[in-house]
Scaffold this active site. Structure first.
Site, PDB file in Angstrom:
ATOM      1  N   GLU A   1      80.701  53.404  49.972  1.00 15.42           N
ATOM      2  CA  GLU A   1      80.281  54.203  48.820  1.00 15.42           C
ATOM      3  C   GLU A   1      78.902  54.796  49.046  1.00 15.42           C
ATOM      4  O   GLU A   1      77.976  54.103  49.482  1.00 15.42           O
ATOM      5  CB  GLU A   1      80.253  53.328  47.574  1.00 15.42           C
ATOM      6  CG  GLU A   1      79.767  54.035  46.319  1.00 15.42           C
ATOM      7  CD  GLU A   1      79.752  53.114  45.123  1.00 15.42           C
ATOM      8  OE1 GLU A   1      79.763  53.636  43.990  1.00 15.42           O
ATOM      9  OE2 GLU A   1      79.725  51.882  45.316  1.00 15.42           O
TER      10      GLU A   1
ATOM     11  N   GLU B   1      83.580  56.853  46.924  1.00 15.02           N
ATOM     12  CA  GLU B   1      83.788  55.444  47.253  1.00 15.02           C
ATOM     13  C   GLU B   1      85.256  55.050  47.439  1.00 15.02           C
ATOM     14  O   GLU B   1      85.799  54.266  46.658  1.00 15.02           O
ATOM     15  CB  GLU B   1      83.159  54.568  46.179  1.00 15.02           C
ATOM     16  CG  GLU B   1      83.569  54.910  44.748  1.00 15.02           C
ATOM     17  CD  GLU B   1      82.992  53.932  43.737  1.00 15.02           C
ATOM     18  OE1 GLU B   1      83.181  52.718  43.902  1.00 15.02           O
ATOM     19  OE2 GLU B   1      82.345  54.398  42.781  1.00 15.02           O
TER      20      GLU B   1
ATOM     21  N   ASP C   1      73.887  53.527  43.668  1.00 12.21           N
ATOM     22  CA  ASP C   1      75.154  52.798  43.788  1.00 12.21           C
ATOM     23  C   ASP C   1      75.627  52.909  45.232  1.00 12.21           C
ATOM     24  O   ASP C   1      76.023  54.001  45.671  1.00 12.21           O
ATOM     25  CB  ASP C   1      76.171  53.395  42.819  1.00 12.21           C
ATOM     26  CG  ASP C   1      77.406  52.519  42.619  1.00 12.21           C
ATOM     27  OD1 ASP C   1      77.494  51.455  43.258  1.00 12.21           O
ATOM     28  OD2 ASP C   1      78.274  52.905  41.817  1.00 12.21           O
TER      29      ASP C   1
ATOM     30  N   HIS D   1      82.628  58.434  40.402  1.00 21.18           N
ATOM     31  CA  HIS D   1      82.256  58.523  38.993  1.00 21.18           C
ATOM     32  C   HIS D   1      80.889  59.177  38.925  1.00 21.18           C
ATOM     33  O   HIS D   1      80.126  59.194  39.891  1.00 21.18           O
ATOM     34  CB  HIS D   1      82.236  57.137  38.339  1.00 21.18           C
ATOM     35  CG  HIS D   1      81.372  56.129  39.057  1.00 21.18           C
ATOM     36  ND1 HIS D   1      79.994  56.101  38.956  1.00 21.18           N
ATOM     37  CD2 HIS D   1      81.696  55.118  39.904  1.00 21.18           C
ATOM     38  CE1 HIS D   1      79.511  55.115  39.698  1.00 21.18           C
ATOM     39  NE2 HIS D   1      80.522  54.505  40.289  1.00 21.18           N
TER      40      HIS D   1
ATOM     41  N   ASP E   1      65.488  30.806  22.202  1.00 22.11           N
ATOM     42  CA  ASP E   1      64.307  31.662  22.059  1.00 22.11           C
ATOM     43  C   ASP E   1      64.153  32.665  23.196  1.00 22.11           C
ATOM     44  O   ASP E   1      63.093  33.295  23.317  1.00 22.11           O
ATOM     45  CB  ASP E   1      63.039  30.787  21.994  1.00 22.11           C
ATOM     46  CG  ASP E   1      63.022  29.911  20.763  1.00 22.11           C
ATOM     47  OD1 ASP E   1      63.542  30.356  19.720  1.00 22.11           O
ATOM     48  OD2 ASP E   1      62.507  28.786  20.843  1.00 22.11           O
TER      49      ASP E   1
ATOM     50  N   ARG F   1      85.301  48.762  51.215  1.00 16.72           N
ATOM     51  CA  ARG F   1      84.908  49.912  50.401  1.00 16.72           C
ATOM     52  C   ARG F   1      83.644  50.484  51.000  1.00 16.72           C
ATOM     53  O   ARG F   1      82.764  49.732  51.458  1.00 16.72           O
ATOM     54  CB  ARG F   1      84.681  49.511  48.942  1.00 16.72           C
ATOM     55  CG  ARG F   1      84.339  50.682  48.032  1.00 16.72           C
ATOM     56  CD  ARG F   1      84.523  50.353  46.548  1.00 16.72           C
ATOM     57  NE  ARG F   1      83.633  49.324  46.041  1.00 16.72           N
ATOM     58  CZ  ARG F   1      84.016  48.082  45.734  1.00 16.72           C
ATOM     59  NH1 ARG F   1      85.284  47.709  45.926  1.00 16.72           N
ATOM     60  NH2 ARG F   1      83.158  47.204  45.264  1.00 16.72           N
TER      61      ARG F   1
ATOM     62  N   ASP G   1      78.485  45.622  47.157  1.00 19.57           N
ATOM     63  CA  ASP G   1      78.366  46.777  46.251  1.00 19.57           C
ATOM     64  C   ASP G   1      77.176  46.457  45.361  1.00 19.57           C
ATOM     65  O   ASP G   1      77.285  45.681  44.405  1.00 19.57           O
ATOM     66  CB  ASP G   1      79.653  46.933  45.439  1.00 19.57           C
ATOM     67  CG  ASP G   1      79.649  48.166  44.547  1.00 19.57           C
ATOM     68  OD1 ASP G   1      78.559  48.693  44.269  1.00 19.57           O
ATOM     69  OD2 ASP G   1      80.739  48.585  44.122  1.00 19.57           O
TER      70      ASP G   1
ATOM     71  N   TYR H   1      92.295  47.425  49.975  1.00 18.27           N
ATOM     72  CA  TYR H   1      92.234  46.008  49.627  1.00 18.27           C
ATOM     73  C   TYR H   1      93.618  45.422  49.914  1.00 18.27           C
ATOM     74  O   TYR H   1      94.586  45.725  49.208  1.00 18.27           O
ATOM     75  CB  TYR H   1      91.859  45.841  48.156  1.00 18.27           C
ATOM     76  CG  TYR H   1      90.684  46.724  47.778  1.00 18.27           C
ATOM     77  CD1 TYR H   1      89.375  46.302  47.961  1.00 18.27           C
ATOM     78  CD2 TYR H   1      90.899  48.017  47.278  1.00 18.27           C
ATOM     79  CE1 TYR H   1      88.308  47.135  47.657  1.00 18.27           C
ATOM     80  CE2 TYR H   1      89.844  48.850  46.969  1.00 18.27           C
ATOM     81  CZ  TYR H   1      88.551  48.404  47.158  1.00 18.27           C
ATOM     82  OH  TYR H   1      87.490  49.232  46.855  1.00 18.27           O
TER      83      TYR H   1
ATOM     84  N   HIS I   1      77.642  54.145  35.631  1.00 17.40           N
ATOM     85  CA  HIS I   1      78.801  54.963  35.255  1.00 17.40           C
ATOM     86  C   HIS I   1      78.285  55.908  34.180  1.00 17.40           C
ATOM     87  O   HIS I   1      78.320  55.610  32.987  1.00 17.40           O
ATOM     88  CB  HIS I   1      79.950  54.102  34.730  1.00 17.40           C
ATOM     89  CG  HIS I   1      80.650  53.343  35.806  1.00 17.40           C
ATOM     90  ND1 HIS I   1      81.767  52.573  35.586  1.00 17.40           N
ATOM     91  CD2 HIS I   1      80.401  53.229  37.134  1.00 17.40           C
ATOM     92  CE1 HIS I   1      82.172  52.029  36.717  1.00 17.40           C
ATOM     93  NE2 HIS I   1      81.348  52.409  37.671  1.00 17.40           N
TER      94      HIS I   1
ATOM     95  N   HIS J   1      91.673  52.243  42.486  1.00 14.92           N
ATOM     96  CA  HIS J   1      90.619  52.853  41.674  1.00 14.92           C
ATOM     97  C   HIS J   1      90.400  54.302  42.094  1.00 14.92           C
ATOM     98  O   HIS J   1      90.936  54.774  43.099  1.00 14.92           O
ATOM     99  CB  HIS J   1      89.318  52.056  41.773  1.00 14.92           C
ATOM    100  CG  HIS J   1      88.752  51.917  43.162  1.00 14.92           C
ATOM    101  ND1 HIS J   1      88.018  52.904  43.775  1.00 14.92           N
ATOM    102  CD2 HIS J   1      88.802  50.883  44.043  1.00 14.92           C
ATOM    103  CE1 HIS J   1      87.643  52.488  44.979  1.00 14.92           C
ATOM    104  NE2 HIS J   1      88.108  51.275  45.177  1.00 14.92           N
TER     105      HIS J   1
ATOM    106  N   HIS K   1      85.549  43.563  41.249  1.00 15.27           N
ATOM    107  CA  HIS K   1      84.278  43.302  40.562  1.00 15.27           C
ATOM    108  C   HIS K   1      83.838  41.855  40.769  1.00 15.27           C
ATOM    109  O   HIS K   1      83.307  41.218  39.854  1.00 15.27           O
ATOM    110  CB  HIS K   1      84.393  43.626  39.077  1.00 15.27           C
ATOM    111  CG  HIS K   1      84.499  45.095  38.800  1.00 15.27           C
ATOM    112  ND1 HIS K   1      84.883  45.602  37.579  1.00 15.27           N
ATOM    113  CD2 HIS K   1      84.261  46.169  39.583  1.00 15.27           C
ATOM    114  CE1 HIS K   1      84.892  46.930  37.635  1.00 15.27           C
ATOM    115  NE2 HIS K   1      84.519  47.286  38.841  1.00 15.27           N
TER     116      HIS K   1
END
Length: 470
Positions: free
Chosen positions: A429, A406, A280, A367, A46, A427, A269, A410, A374, A363, A252
């Site tokens: 960004e 960004e 972001d 973006h 529910d 990273r 991030d 790695y 995105h 990457h 991610h």
């Protein structure tokens, strides 16, 4: 149901957007456009997932209730409604359980529409609206449920064919028109995005200040979420990434229960959504408050790559220019550190040509960002001549486009990589608004230079120590 903070104040913003769509459709020969909002989604049993409106629908209405659809009739005769909303009817019993509903009349007045009907009447009203219209514009093929609904409405129009009523002869994808509109942010949007960036920066500062060896990733996530809500954001713009140590090499990685240990870097991030607009931010910082020499070496390379990308972000540049600038700096850094074998690659041009950087930077550098983290919009110049490889040229940046910047590195364990760099993920960004001569960074309320990060964290740790001693 929460409504945006200022529906009345923004009524002209949404009306003008609808007028732009209507003008474009009239210039193309008229027709009817339909834009539904998102459906509610059952989480389990529910319980629904927290409701979030469709971005296209919200862009044109400012309306956040579920079970709604906007109709824009560019072929309406003079005096007939051109902007029509279908929404839930007023219902005292349901409002007792679920909260306030505008209802058709309330929504029409509050959001500046020409007409509004209960959503229960949509199947009887839409065939009347579509009758004798030259074309139908909507997001073709994006929703099987909507496609079925549209077929039903068209069948309703065709059922009247013997009385001389004709169905639209063309179905046209509406999204390219809306994407181009959304890609260039107006002053109303930029003001919200600036505030979203400020709130997200406060959250990152709080997480840095709270961090210490022994803290778990989910504890840092809690600091972020608390700050988003404390300062008025509706929630996170996306699932927060809080990654300690080697987890930072997973792009991610969701915040888990790993413990931040002395010597680990923490990559966060995470950012908020405010009144329908995303921010972001990514920052990487040492759990202990001090970078190790190897961490600092790579951090400064990534920061220099980000600065090169920022310097390349301006009106008239292409979307690829910031990425190419970042890749050059990162590739040189990989050569200088020996992470990329200098015996194999004689120059940075060789590293780039052979994509030897790709195992460590896989990457893109940015973006679009806006209502969606995105965001919509082409990254290539649609309709332009293709190059020898068949590719379209990169999109030319224009003022008031907003994109992220960004770069990252790695470094997973490998016998070909010096061990001191193993399991370092970094990273950095920020969100950038394109201007005529550069860009405006919306998210620099949180430190980005290594010395400034260390100073913030050490000040917070010293203050925490005094509190414990008192």
């Amino acid at each position: 149901m929460n409504q945006p903070n200022e529906p009345t104040l923004a009524i002209d913003v949404y009306r003008k957007r609808r007028e732009r769509v209507l003008a474009a459709l009239r210039a193309a020969g008229g027709g009817v456009a339909i834009v539904p909002t998102a459906p509610e989604v059952l989480r389990n049993r529910d319980a629904d997932y927290p409701y979030r409106h469709d971005s296209y629908f919200y862009y044109l209405t400012g309306f956040t209730e579920p079970e709604a659809l906007l109709v824009l009739d560019a072929s309406a005769a003079s005096g007939e409604p051109a902007s029509i909303l279908f929404c839930r009817a007023k219902n005292v019993e349901r409002e007792t359980w679920e909260g306030f509903r505008f209802g058709p009349e309330g929504a029409r007045e509050a959001f500046g529409l020409d007409a509004a009907f209960p959503v229960d009447e949509i199947d009887s009203q839409m065939p009347l609206i579509l009758a004798d219209k030259p074309s139908l514009h909507y997001a073709l093929g994006t929703s099987a449920a909507l496609d079925r609904q549209v077929r039903g409405w068209l069948d309703g129009v065709r059922a009247r064919a013997r009385s001389g009523v004709a169905a639209p002869q063309a179905a046209i994808d509406l999204l390219p028109l809306l994407d181009e509109m959304r890609l260039i942010k107006d002053a109303h949007e930029l003001a919200i995005m600036r505030r979203a960036g400020e709130i997200s920066a406060l959250a990152h500062r709080r997480a840095m200040a709270a961090c210490h060896p022994g803290i778990r990733e989910y504890e840092l996530e809690a600091e972020l979420l608390y700050t988003f809500r404390k300062y008025g954001a509706q929630g996170p713009a996306y699932g927060s990434i809080v990654a300690a140590g080697a987890n930072a090499c997973v792009l991610h990685y969701p915040a888990g229960n790993a413990i931040a240990r002395d010597g680990d870097l923490i990559l966060i991030d995470a950012a908020c959504e405010l009144d329908g607009y995303a921010s972001d931010i990514t920052r990487t910082f040492p759990a202990s408050g001090r970078f190790t020499p190897a961490q600092r070496e790579l951090y400064d390379i990534v920061l220099a790559a980000q600065q090169a990308a920022i310097d390349a972000t301006r009106a008239g540049a292409t979307f690829d220019d910031p990425h190419n600038a970042a890749v050059r700096v990162l590739s040189q850094g990989l050569l200088d550190t020996g992470i990329v074998d200098r015996a194999v690659y004689a120059s940075v041009d060789d590293v780039i040509a052979e994509r030897a950087y790709a195992p460590f930077y896989m990457h893109r550098t940015g973006h679009w960002i806006g209502m969606d983290v995105h965001d919509c919009g082409d990254y290539r110049e649609r309709g332009a001549p293709r190059d020898a490889q068949g590719a379209l040229p990169a999109r030319t940046l224009q003022p008031s486009m907003v994109l992220t910047v960004e770069p990252g590195l790695y470094i997973r364990p490998s016998e070909n990589v010096p061990e001191r760099y193993w399991n370092i993920g970094i990273r950095i960004e920020d969100d950038a608004v394109v201007t005529e001569d550069g860009c405006e960074l919306l998210t620099r309320g949180v430190p980005v230079k290594a010395d400034e990060i260390e100073a913030l964290m050490q000040e917070a740790q010293a203050a925490a120590g005094k509190t414990r001693d008192a």
